[in-house]
Scaffold this active site. Structure first.
Site, short mmCIF file in Angstrom:
data_model
loop_
_atom_site.label_atom_id
_atom_site.label_comp_id
_atom_site.label_asym_id
_atom_site.label_seq_id
_atom_site.Cartn_x
_atom_site.Cartn_y
_atom_site.Cartn_z
N ASP A 103 3.53 8.81 -7.95
CA ASP A 103 3.83 7.44 -7.53
C ASP A 103 4.25 7.40 -6.06
O ASP A 103 4.67 8.43 -5.51
CB ASP A 103 4.99 6.86 -8.36
CG ASP A 103 4.64 6.76 -9.83
OD1 ASP A 103 3.44 6.68 -10.16
OD2 ASP A 103 5.58 6.76 -10.64
N1 URA Z 1 5.70 10.35 -13.82
C1 URA Z 1 6.06 9.25 -13.14
O1 URA Z 1 6.66 8.34 -13.70
N2 URA Z 1 5.75 9.18 -11.84
C2 URA Z 1 5.12 10.16 -11.18
O2 URA Z 1 4.88 10.04 -9.99
C3 URA Z 1 4.76 11.31 -11.90
C4 URA Z 1 5.05 11.38 -13.22
#
Ligand code: URA
Length: 240
Positions: A103
């Site tokens: 993310d």
């Molecule tokens: N899980 C999440 O919620 N975000 C990420 O970036 C990776 C795994």
């Protein structure tokens, strides 16, 4: 492939600089000087040299990036900076792409390569490769949460996750944990904690299988993997 593309790819300079090298007569194909950038060469079976030094051809590139928060895991975007923007333009020439997604606000280990086969292998649910995240969570993470993760939790869309290993480092008003998941559902870690009524304040991927983020890399820095590391990555196995 064209000699100008090969030389630019292998770091002999920009297209303009490569043209100059060719013009100078510095480039040979099996002992014949070539001056035309459009000349097709076979870098595997022919001897291509620049000032007498053999040009080795690496079709694939592999980079480990310490992704910082604030950049998105994509190859291009009209608004946000992407992880590829963090690469030197020369390192972008072979069109690498990020393997999997972190993310925008997640930090940590990200592989960037143009080796589609390896990317597929690493992401395949069949391979079951664990991805481990360090996280800070609002509130106390409890033994009940550890058990729930071990069972698999139900996400907001009804999907029940595979078992995940949750290790509590310290549990207070803000908890620190490591969690290892073998899937890659959208926002998976955040949604797993939401399923047990908790909020992920900070998230960082620290490893994939036994492949760890290099602690010498500052946020936003990256480095190329050496042959041994690539071999290791190609043979990463799920923990039995
Ligand atoms: N899980 C999440 O919620 N975000 C990420 O970036 C990776 C795994």
């Amino acid at each position: 492939m064209r000699i100008d593309k090969l030389l630019a790819n292998e770091g002999y300079g920009s297209r303009k600089e490569v043209k100059q090298l060719l013009k100078q007569g510095a480039v040979r194909q099996n002992d014949h000087v070539i001056k035309n950038g459009k000349t097709h060469v076979d870098p595997v079976n022919e001897n291509i040299t620049v000032f007498g030094e053999q040009v080795t051809y690496k079709p694939f590139v592999y980079f480990m990036l310490h992704k910082p928060a604030g950049v998105i895991t994509a190859t291009e975007d009209s608004r946000d900076e992407t992880v590829l923007d963090l690469l030197d333009p020369l390192d972008q020439l072979r069109e690498p792409f990020p393997v999997g997604r972190l993310d925008k606000d997640t930090e940590g280990l990200l592989l960037i390569t143009n080796d589609g086969k390896l990317a597929h292998q690493l992401l395949s649910p069949k391979k079951n490769i664990g991805k481990t995240y360090y996280a800070r969570i609002d509130g106390k993470v409890t033994k009940a949460d550890v058990d729930a993760f071990q069972q698999g939790v139900q996400l907001d869309d009804g999907y029940v996750t595979k078992p995940a290993e949750l290790e509590v480092i310290n549990s207070d008003e803000e908890s620190e944990i490591y969690v290892t998941i073998t899937e890659g559902k959208y926002h998976q870690v955040k949604r797993m904690f939401a399923a047990v009524d908790k909020y992920v304040r900070y998230l960082k991927r620290v490893s994939m299988g036994d492949w760890h983020l290099d602690d010498q890399l500052e946020k936003g820095e990256y480095r190329e993997l050496d042959e041994q590391e690539v071999y290791y990555l190609k043979h990463l196995e799920a923990k039995k």
